[in-house]
Design an enzyme around this catalytic site. Structure first.
Site, PDB file in Angstrom:
ATOM      1  N   CYS A   1       7.368  -4.118 -11.009  1.00  0.00           N
ATOM      2  CA  CYS A   1       6.435  -3.895  -9.889  1.00  0.00           C
ATOM      3  C   CYS A   1       5.617  -2.619 -10.120  1.00  0.00           C
ATOM      4  O   CYS A   1       4.426  -2.568  -9.811  1.00  0.00           O
ATOM      5  CB  CYS A   1       7.189  -3.782  -8.571  1.00  0.00           C
ATOM      6  SG  CYS A   1       8.161  -5.246  -8.180  1.00  0.00           S
TER       7      CYS A   1
ATOM      8  N   ARG B   1       6.640 -12.899  -6.822  1.00  0.00           N
ATOM      9  CA  ARG B   1       5.313 -12.324  -7.128  1.00  0.00           C
ATOM     10  C   ARG B   1       4.256 -13.379  -6.828  1.00  0.00           C
ATOM     11  O   ARG B   1       3.895 -14.173  -7.695  1.00  0.00           O
ATOM     12  CB  ARG B   1       5.244 -11.904  -8.599  1.00  0.00           C
ATOM     13  CG  ARG B   1       6.293 -10.887  -8.959  1.00  0.00           C
ATOM     14  CD  ARG B   1       6.235 -10.442 -10.405  1.00  0.00           C
ATOM     15  NE  ARG B   1       7.485  -9.797 -10.758  1.00  0.00           N
ATOM     16  CZ  ARG B   1       7.812  -8.537 -10.438  1.00  0.00           C
ATOM     17  NH1 ARG B   1       6.943  -7.775  -9.806  1.00  0.00           N
ATOM     18  NH2 ARG B   1       8.984  -8.045 -10.762  1.00  0.00           N
TER      19      ARG B   1
END
Ligand code: BEZ
Length: 235
Positions: free
Chosen positions: A52, A135
């Site tokens: 991330c 995601r």
């Protein structure tokens, strides 16, 4: 931990689900606040995690490139606001990665501790995780319609060239009334919509227009990169 309720996924061609949220840049009403712009709403599994972090640094570095194509970015995870703030501060103050440093994330990052937004957008996919968002990437057009959705698992960082390519391709398809073939990039030939009848198809194949027809249902024409980018990029 109770398993997240399975909700229906939003769909391409439908209105983006509405919500109000607290973000690192203040409160937002979505998608109303973004009317007139393209917006990419994306989720990440968790703050203070390496994949991330690499993604946020890349998105923040490319933010102006997206903005030039009239596109704003909005992130989301099921972490709270103070975690978001601390993580973004750490990124700016401490992380140097692949030539990126001192990276300031200026786009809003939504806190979604109740998972209300994540569930509305099908970002909680229990087979992958019932406590973290996958995601997800939603492209929402200036009228608030969902135009593309891409989902990646927790362990795979997104390809940002592809995220940008999709934005340009969607806008070019709208602007020029064409479709984009496999692996299209600005400057490549584009697909002319299929003719409505045999007569029209024959006429089209015989026309002097700069088209290449591989068969009656498959014709392409040139569309140069400058023409595409001038139309899409803000002056
Ligand atoms: C990461 O961003 O590194 C990550 C987050 C959640 C699960 C696995 C990896």
């Amino acid at each position: 931990m109770e398993e997240a309720k399975v909700t229906t996924l939003p769909r391409i061609g439908e209105k983006a689900p509405e919500f109000e949220a607290i973000t690192t840049q203040g409160n937002i009403k979505f998608p109303g606040d973004y009317k007139g712009s393209w917006v990419i709403l994306f989720s990440h599994p968790a703050d203070f995690t390496p994949v991330c972090t690499s993604e946020f640094m890349t998105f923040a570095t490319m933010e102006s490139q997206f903005a030039e194509a009239n596109c704003k970015l909005v992130g989301l995870s099921v972490d709270g606001l103070y975690s978001h703030i601390a993580w973004l501060r750490t990124i700016k103050e401490k992380i140097q990665y692949k030539g990126m440093k001192d990276v300031e994330v200026k786009f809003p990052l939504i806190e979604d501790i109740t998972m209300e937004v994540a569930k509305k957008y099908g970002m909680i996919q229990p087979g992958e995780s019932s406590t973290k968002a996958v995601r997800a990437v939603f492209y929402i057009d200036p009228k608030g319609m969902i135009r593309t959705m891409i989902y990646y698992p927790l362990s795979l960082g997104r390809n940002f060239d592809e995220l940008y390519r999709v934005l340009i391709a969607l806008q070019a398809a709208d602007e020029f009334g064409v479709a984009m073939p496999a692996d299209w990039r600005p400057g490549d030939d584009v697909i002319v919509p299929t003719a409505g009848s045999c007569g029209a198809a024959k006429e089209r194949m015989e026309s002097k227009d700069e088209m290449t027809c591989y068969d009656w249902f498959f014709c392409t024409k040139k569309l140069d990169k400058d023409t595409v980018m001038k139309k899409i990029l803000k002056k």
